[in-house]
Write a protein that holds these residues in place. Structure first.
Motif, PDB file in Angstrom:
ATOM      1  N   ALA A 148      59.462 154.428  52.518  1.00 29.04           N
ATOM      2  CA  ALA A 148      58.714 153.447  51.726  1.00 29.04           C
ATOM      3  C   ALA A 148      57.255 153.420  52.175  1.00 29.04           C
ATOM      4  CB  ALA A 148      59.329 152.069  51.869  1.00 29.04           C
ATOM      5  N   PRO A 149      56.322 153.552  51.229  1.00 26.34           N
ATOM      6  CA  PRO A 149      54.904 153.423  51.589  1.00 26.34           C
ATOM      7  C   PRO A 149      54.619 152.015  52.133  1.00 26.34           C
ATOM      8  CG  PRO A 149      55.158 154.346  49.378  1.00 26.34           C
ATOM      9  CD  PRO A 149      56.506 153.888  49.822  1.00 26.34           C
ATOM     10  N   ALA A 150      53.565 151.885  52.903  1.00 26.81           N
ATOM     11  CA  ALA A 150      53.230 150.594  53.531  1.00 26.81           C
ATOM     12  C   ALA A 150      53.103 149.443  52.525  1.00 26.81           C
ATOM     13  CB  ALA A 150      51.954 150.735  54.352  1.00 26.81           C
ATOM     14  N   PRO A 151      52.463 149.627  51.355  1.00 27.92           N
ATOM     15  CA  PRO A 151      52.401 148.506  50.411  1.00 27.92           C
ATOM     16  C   PRO A 151      53.776 148.080  49.897  1.00 27.92           C
ATOM     17  CG  PRO A 151      50.728 150.128  49.865  1.00 27.92           C
ATOM     18  CD  PRO A 151      51.610 150.729  50.914  1.00 27.92           C
ATOM     19  N   VAL A 152      54.682 149.025  49.757  1.00 31.01           N
ATOM     20  CA  VAL A 152      56.036 148.689  49.302  1.00 31.01           C
ATOM     21  C   VAL A 152      56.778 147.934  50.403  1.00 31.01           C
ATOM     22  CG1 VAL A 152      58.246 149.629  48.532  1.00 31.01           C
ATOM     23  CG2 VAL A 152      56.118 150.590  47.658  1.00 31.01           C
ATOM     24  N   ALA A 153      56.581 148.333  51.651  1.00 34.80           N
ATOM     25  CA  ALA A 153      57.199 147.593  52.761  1.00 34.80           C
ATOM     26  C   ALA A 153      56.643 146.169  52.813  1.00 34.80           C
ATOM     27  CB  ALA A 153      56.937 148.322  54.078  1.00 34.80           C
ATOM     28  N   SER A 154      55.351 146.011  52.534  1.00 32.89           N
ATOM     29  CA  SER A 154      54.767 144.669  52.464  1.00 32.89           C
ATOM     30  C   SER A 154      55.370 143.875  51.306  1.00 32.89           C
ATOM     31  CB  SER A 154      53.253 144.757  52.277  1.00 32.89           C
ATOM     32  OG  SER A 154      52.657 145.392  53.377  1.00 32.89           O
ATOM     33  N   ALA A 155      55.635 144.551  50.201  1.00 31.11           N
ATOM     34  CA  ALA A 155      56.261 143.891  49.054  1.00 31.11           C
ATOM     35  C   ALA A 155      57.651 143.385  49.418  1.00 31.11           C
ATOM     36  CB  ALA A 155      56.335 144.849  47.872  1.00 31.11           C
ATOM     37  N   PHE A 156      58.393 144.154  50.205  1.00 31.74           N
ATOM     38  CA  PHE A 156      59.721 143.714  50.656  1.00 31.74           C
ATOM     39  C   PHE A 156      59.596 142.436  51.478  1.00 31.74           C
ATOM     40  CE2 PHE A 156      61.254 148.411  50.801  1.00 31.74           C
ATOM     41  CZ  PHE A 156      61.436 148.405  49.433  1.00 31.74           C
ATOM     42  N   ALA A 157      58.617 142.402  52.380  1.00 30.47           N
ATOM     43  CA  ALA A 157      58.411 141.213  53.220  1.00 30.47           C
ATOM     44  C   ALA A 157      57.988 140.013  52.373  1.00 30.47           C
ATOM     45  CB  ALA A 157      57.370 141.513  54.295  1.00 30.47           C
ATOM     46  N   LEU A 158      57.119 140.239  51.397  1.00 32.90           N
ATOM     47  CA  LEU A 158      56.694 139.148  50.518  1.00 32.90           C
ATOM     48  C   LEU A 158      57.863 138.601  49.703  1.00 32.90           C
ATOM     49  CD1 LEU A 158      53.247 140.248  49.074  1.00 32.90           C
ATOM     50  CD2 LEU A 158      53.770 138.087  50.186  1.00 32.90           C
ATOM     51  N   ILE A 216      53.061 138.916  43.347  1.00 32.92           N
ATOM     52  CA  ILE A 216      52.270 139.846  44.168  1.00 32.92           C
ATOM     53  C   ILE A 216      53.159 140.977  44.689  1.00 32.92           C
ATOM     54  CG2 ILE A 216      50.953 140.076  46.316  1.00 32.92           C
ATOM     55  CD1 ILE A 216      49.956 137.172  45.773  1.00 32.92           C
ATOM     56  N   ALA A 217      54.362 140.645  45.128  1.00 31.45           N
ATOM     57  CA  ALA A 217      55.283 141.659  45.641  1.00 31.45           C
ATOM     58  C   ALA A 217      55.629 142.675  44.556  1.00 31.45           C
ATOM     59  CB  ALA A 217      56.546 140.998  46.183  1.00 31.45           C
ATOM     60  N   LEU A 218      55.977 142.202  43.380  1.00 32.68           N
ATOM     61  CA  LEU A 218      56.335 143.117  42.304  1.00 32.68           C
ATOM     62  C   LEU A 218      55.132 143.945  41.871  1.00 32.68           C
ATOM     63  CD1 LEU A 218      58.663 144.083  40.596  1.00 32.68           C
ATOM     64  CD2 LEU A 218      58.053 142.373  38.906  1.00 32.68           C
ATOM     65  N   SER A 219      53.949 143.336  41.858  1.00 29.40           N
ATOM     66  CA  SER A 219      52.729 144.067  41.502  1.00 29.40           C
ATOM     67  C   SER A 219      52.433 145.170  42.509  1.00 29.40           C
ATOM     68  CB  SER A 219      51.543 143.109  41.408  1.00 29.40           C
ATOM     69  OG  SER A 219      51.751 142.164  40.393  1.00 29.40           O
ATOM     70  N   LEU A 220      52.605 144.876  43.791  1.00 29.02           N
ATOM     71  CA  LEU A 220      52.420 145.904  44.827  1.00 29.02           C
ATOM     72  C   LEU A 220      53.389 147.061  44.622  1.00 29.02           C
ATOM     73  CD1 LEU A 220      51.935 143.959  48.185  1.00 29.02           C
ATOM     74  CD2 LEU A 220      50.391 145.644  47.203  1.00 29.02           C
ATOM     75  N   VAL A 228      54.972 148.044  41.844  1.00 33.52           N
ATOM     76  CA  VAL A 228      54.659 148.823  40.642  1.00 33.52           C
ATOM     77  C   VAL A 228      53.380 149.633  40.831  1.00 33.52           C
ATOM     78  CG1 VAL A 228      54.011 148.653  38.204  1.00 33.52           C
ATOM     79  CG2 VAL A 228      55.919 147.318  39.082  1.00 33.52           C
ATOM     80  N   ALA A 229      52.338 149.014  41.365  1.00 31.96           N
ATOM     81  CA  ALA A 229      51.067 149.720  41.541  1.00 31.96           C
ATOM     82  C   ALA A 229      51.203 150.904  42.490  1.00 31.96           C
ATOM     83  CB  ALA A 229      50.004 148.756  42.061  1.00 31.96           C
ATOM     84  N   THR A 230      52.024 150.744  43.523  1.00 37.42           N
ATOM     85  CA  THR A 230      52.182 151.824  44.504  1.00 37.42           C
ATOM     86  C   THR A 230      53.045 152.957  43.971  1.00 37.42           C
ATOM     87  OG1 THR A 230      51.969 150.218  46.284  1.00 37.42           O
ATOM     88  CG2 THR A 230      52.918 152.350  46.853  1.00 37.42           C
ATOM     89  N   LEU A 231      54.120 152.623  43.271  1.00 38.89           N
ATOM     90  CA  LEU A 231      55.051 153.659  42.819  1.00 38.89           C
ATOM     91  C   LEU A 231      54.794 154.149  41.402  1.00 38.89           C
ATOM     92  CD1 LEU A 231      58.374 152.465  44.446  1.00 38.89           C
ATOM     93  CD2 LEU A 231      56.810 154.241  45.207  1.00 38.89           C
ATOM     94  N   TRP A 232      53.830 153.561  40.698  1.00 44.19           N
ATOM     95  CA  TRP A 232      53.535 153.986  39.339  1.00 44.19           C
ATOM     96  C   TRP A 232      53.244 155.488  39.236  1.00 44.19           C
ATOM     97  CZ3 TRP A 232      54.660 151.879  34.924  1.00 44.19           C
ATOM     98  CH2 TRP A 232      54.102 152.382  33.768  1.00 44.19           C
ATOM     99  N   PRO A 233      52.418 156.062  40.121  1.00 48.03           N
ATOM    100  CA  PRO A 233      52.180 157.514  40.031  1.00 48.03           C
ATOM    101  C   PRO A 233      53.457 158.344  40.214  1.00 48.03           C
ATOM    102  CG  PRO A 233      50.521 156.482  41.415  1.00 48.03           C
ATOM    103  CD  PRO A 233      51.566 155.450  41.142  1.00 48.03           C
ATOM    104  N   ALA A 234      54.342 157.890  41.070  1.00 46.27           N
ATOM    105  CA  ALA A 234      55.590 158.621  41.282  1.00 46.27           C
ATOM    106  C   ALA A 234      56.492 158.524  40.059  1.00 46.27           C
ATOM    107  CB  ALA A 234      56.314 158.094  42.508  1.00 46.27           C
ATOM    108  N   ILE A 235      56.536 157.345  39.449  1.00 45.54           N
ATOM    109  CA  ILE A 235      57.425 157.122  38.320  1.00 45.54           C
ATOM    110  C   ILE A 235      56.930 157.834  37.065  1.00 45.54           C
ATOM    111  CG2 ILE A 235      58.352 155.331  36.775  1.00 45.54           C
ATOM    112  CD1 ILE A 235      58.243 153.432  39.234  1.00 45.54           C
TER     113      ILE A 235
END
Length: 77
Positions: free
Chosen positions: A15-25, A57-61, A63-70
């Motif tokens: 998991a990229p760092a922003p996604v890990a932050s999203a999990f915590a949020l 904010i968590a969901l936005s992080l 989506v924004a982080t994984l959008w290029p992958a998806i």
């Protein structure tokens, strides 16, 4: 969802760092919502707003982080 998004697009299953932050949020939002449900009426509304904002904010992080992958091409193995 993160594992599937990364795995099916040929990316490493880390998991990229922003996604890990999203999990915590997301976890924090659940805790604030739970605590807010036991709080006084005056604090309830503020707790629900804070919880909702953290969730958005968590969901936005995520989506924004994984959008290029998806939406992008699969990476070569």
């Amino acid at each position: 969802m993160t594992r599937a998004s990364l795995g099916h697009t040929g990316r490493p299953l880390v998991a990229p760092a922003p996604v890990a932050s999203a999990f915590a949020l997301m976890a924090g939002a659940a805790i604030v919502r739970w605590l807010g449900s036991t709080a006084a009426v005056d604090a309830y509304f503020a707790a629900m707003l804070l919880s909702g904002a953290a969730w958005v904010i968590a969901l936005s992080l995520f989506v924004a982080t994984l959008w290029p992958a998806i939406t992008g091409p699969r990476e070569a193995a």
